[in-house]
Structure formats: C-alpha cells, structure tokens
Design an enzyme around this catalytic site. Sequence first.
Site, PDB file in Angstrom:
ATOM      1  CG  ASP A  91      65.115   7.901  -0.374  1.00  0.00           C
ATOM      2  OD1 ASP A  91      64.965   8.800   0.475  1.00  0.00           O
ATOM      3  OD2 ASP A  91      64.946   8.087  -1.600  1.00  0.00           O
ATOM      4  CD  GLU A 153      64.963  14.114  -1.917  1.00  0.00           C
ATOM      5  OE1 GLU A 153      64.918  15.205  -2.501  1.00  0.00           O
ATOM      6  OE2 GLU A 153      65.883  13.283  -2.081  1.00  0.00           O
TER       7      GLU A 153
END
Length: 450
Positions: A91, A153
């Site tokens: 991400d 994250e």
Amino acid sequence: MSLSDSDLRAAIRREMPGVRADLERLVRIPGIAFEGFDHSHVERSAEAVAELLRGCGLDTAIVRHGGQPAVIGRKAAPAGAPTVLLYAHHDVQPAGDPSLWTSDPFEPVERDGRLYGRGAADDKAGVMAHVAALRAFGDQLPVGVVVFVEGEEEYGSDSLDTIIQEHLEELRSDVIVIADSGNWDIGRPALTTSLRGLVNLFAEVRVLKSAVHSGMFGGPVPDALITLSRLLASLHDDDGEVAVEGLVGREGAGVDYPADRFRNEAGVLDGVQLIGRGTITDRIWTKPAISVLGIDAPRTLEAANALQPAATAKIGVRLAPGQDPAAAYQAIRAHLEKHVPWGAQLEVTLESDGAPCVIDATGPVYDAARAAFRTAWDGAEPVDMGVGGSIPFIATFQELFPGAAVLVTGVEDPHSAAHGPDESLHLGEFERVCTAEALLLKNVAETLTR
C-alpha cells in the site's frame, strides 16, 4: 552447485529490466488504504504481488483479518538450511495535491537516473527487491523464504498483529528482513538499528456555545483558535526543545549528520532556524519530537467575521527508544490539561500509538548482512543508523520471534521524498539493494545452515 557472489551480481543485472518493468506496473496501481479512497485498488495491488510471488515458485495466498489484504508466499528450506522472512508493504500514501508533482504520481517516469511515482520507493521497490533476489537464485535458493507483504502499513497496520498471530507458524523464521527503511546516502548503505515510536492524538478546545460576531464580542472572549494556538505553543520551550515532562530522550547517537546536509535534504528555507538542542542525529533519532499535523478550522477564504467556538489539532509525537507509548500519551495529556489557557474546555483523544525499538545488531547474521552490503556497494562500509520515523510492528516481531535476527533495510535515500510530492527511487542504488539482498540470502545460508 551454489552460486558465487559474481554469479549473483550477474544474475541481478540480468533480471533488472524485468524487475523495473514489474515495479512500474505496481506503481500504476493507486493502492491507498486510507478511508475515503477506492480500496479495490488495494485488492488489485495484492493480486499483482501474489502473481509476482507465484512466478518465483512460492506457495502464495492473500490473507486478511478485518483490514486490507496482505500476501504471504512460502518456499520450504533445503535440509538443515535456515528460513528468512522478507517483509515489505504494497500500500502507499495518498498522493496529495497533484499540482505539486512534476508528473502524474501514478505514472512512473524516469528523470536523471531516478524513477518518480508514488510508491516507487516506499515501498513497492521493497517488494521488488525481494522478487529480484528470488529471481536471481531461480531454483537454487539456498534458504527457505517467507515473503510477507502487508496492505495497510501506511494506514497504521491495524490488522497486522492479528494476521501475524493467525499465521504465526507460517511466518516463523530464523532471520527477518524488513525492507521499509533506507540507506545513509547514495553510495553508502546502512542497517537501521533504532526507530522512534509514535503517539497520534487530537486536542479539541471549546470556548463558546456557537460562533459569535467578532466585533460585538471580540476582546473579552478568547476565541478557540487563539486558545488552541497558545496551548500548542506550550509544547516547546523557546529553543524549540520538547517541554513535556515525562517524555524521555537520550544523547549520543554517534553518527555525524552535518546541519547543512540536513537542511538541504529536508528542504529548509534560507533563514529558518533549526529548533531543539543537541546533535542533528540526537534530535531525529533518540529524542522525542512533537509536530502539529493539522488543525480543524475555517479556511481563510471562507472565514466569516466571527469568533470560533471550537478548534481541534491533530498532534503527532515521535517517541525516543525506551519510551512506553501509554506512559507518553498520559504525559502529553497531563501537559495539555495543565496548560490549557483561560479555563477553556479541553478534550484529548488518542488516535493511535506504536512502540519504538532498538536492535542489537551484533552477531553472525548482522556480520553476514554487512558483508553483503560491502560487496554490493563495492567496498563502502555500511552505517548503523537510527530512523526518526516509526515502524511499530518491529517490536511485535521482536516479541513473537525472540530468537530471530531482525534486519531493517530499505531502498530509500535522503532524496527519495517518501510521503511527499515527487517521490522517487535512485535506480543505480536500487540495483545495489537487490544485489545486497541476494548476497545476504547466500551469506545467511552459509552462516546458519547446519
């Protein structure tokens, strides 16, 4: 027959065109886990990573536990060989205002030897460094591997602890490589050995039942923005040193970071003074830092001639290694309650926190890593450095896998602008990172195989 250092360097060189092409494909996927964004792109990103790992011969699954998808790929170790866990995240941060980018943030572009695009460095290049190392070995991989690529994250890793607990045996390993940090400089590799922790909180002040005319009532009434400003100013002393009792810090980081280099890399404007006391490395690695990340208030173009009844600030606190996040939050809360001016009502709310960590980077695995770095960087001596940012789940790995050596590496350099406009990856350094990881796997196999 095992591959030599020169074999691996040649293999990485051979694989780099394909690795770069796959990196660019990942950068084109705007996989942002933040609320308000299209999370189907995070799904696409996970699928793309899973496809890459399957292409390396790994038994691969997409997993989730209430949050965004993570990817776990596994390949069993040869008899007597260790298992290495390779972590990265797929991400990315939101791109922000596209007008601040020189080119489309989700269309990778090369300029002057750097690849620009959101996630080009943080952390899709981390994913591809793992893939590059696996491709270099082909079917001659000397260790077992578990590739663990997280999907949220940048949004706080809310479901990560659950994923780790649910897949504990699958993730169990002898060495953990976390490719989400950076190197000391272009041409100078580093191991990250300490990271600050994090407390994010909201502070809201209220002074009125509703907005009132600034002419009719201005003067006696402390409007919410002035009140909030005075409260926020109390967080630092006149030198800019954190002034919250109970936040710990220490000195002696031991690496020189010249102020002029720091100013240049941070983009500090001419005439702006640096705040705080002590060396630069102490201030960004081993001492606490407090920042105001945002304020809820009327925009200037829309502001009426009215006293605001309430205002809220989001405050980010970076914690020095050794600080307990819960104790830090209580210390900040107590400070705000003590210093709120003029009897204003105050509400403090914790958003998130994460523990700092310190890594004892001594022993044969760390020696193996440093040897890999020296070879990949043509003899350059690696630096043990701290990082001012936070990766709280490292403490989770340390707790759950106490026998594993944790290596924090990365692809970024001081000019990567991760999280900012024009994020970029130095392509020459990226090849060295990929080479170093392949050499690391070889060295770990030679060091730990029984």
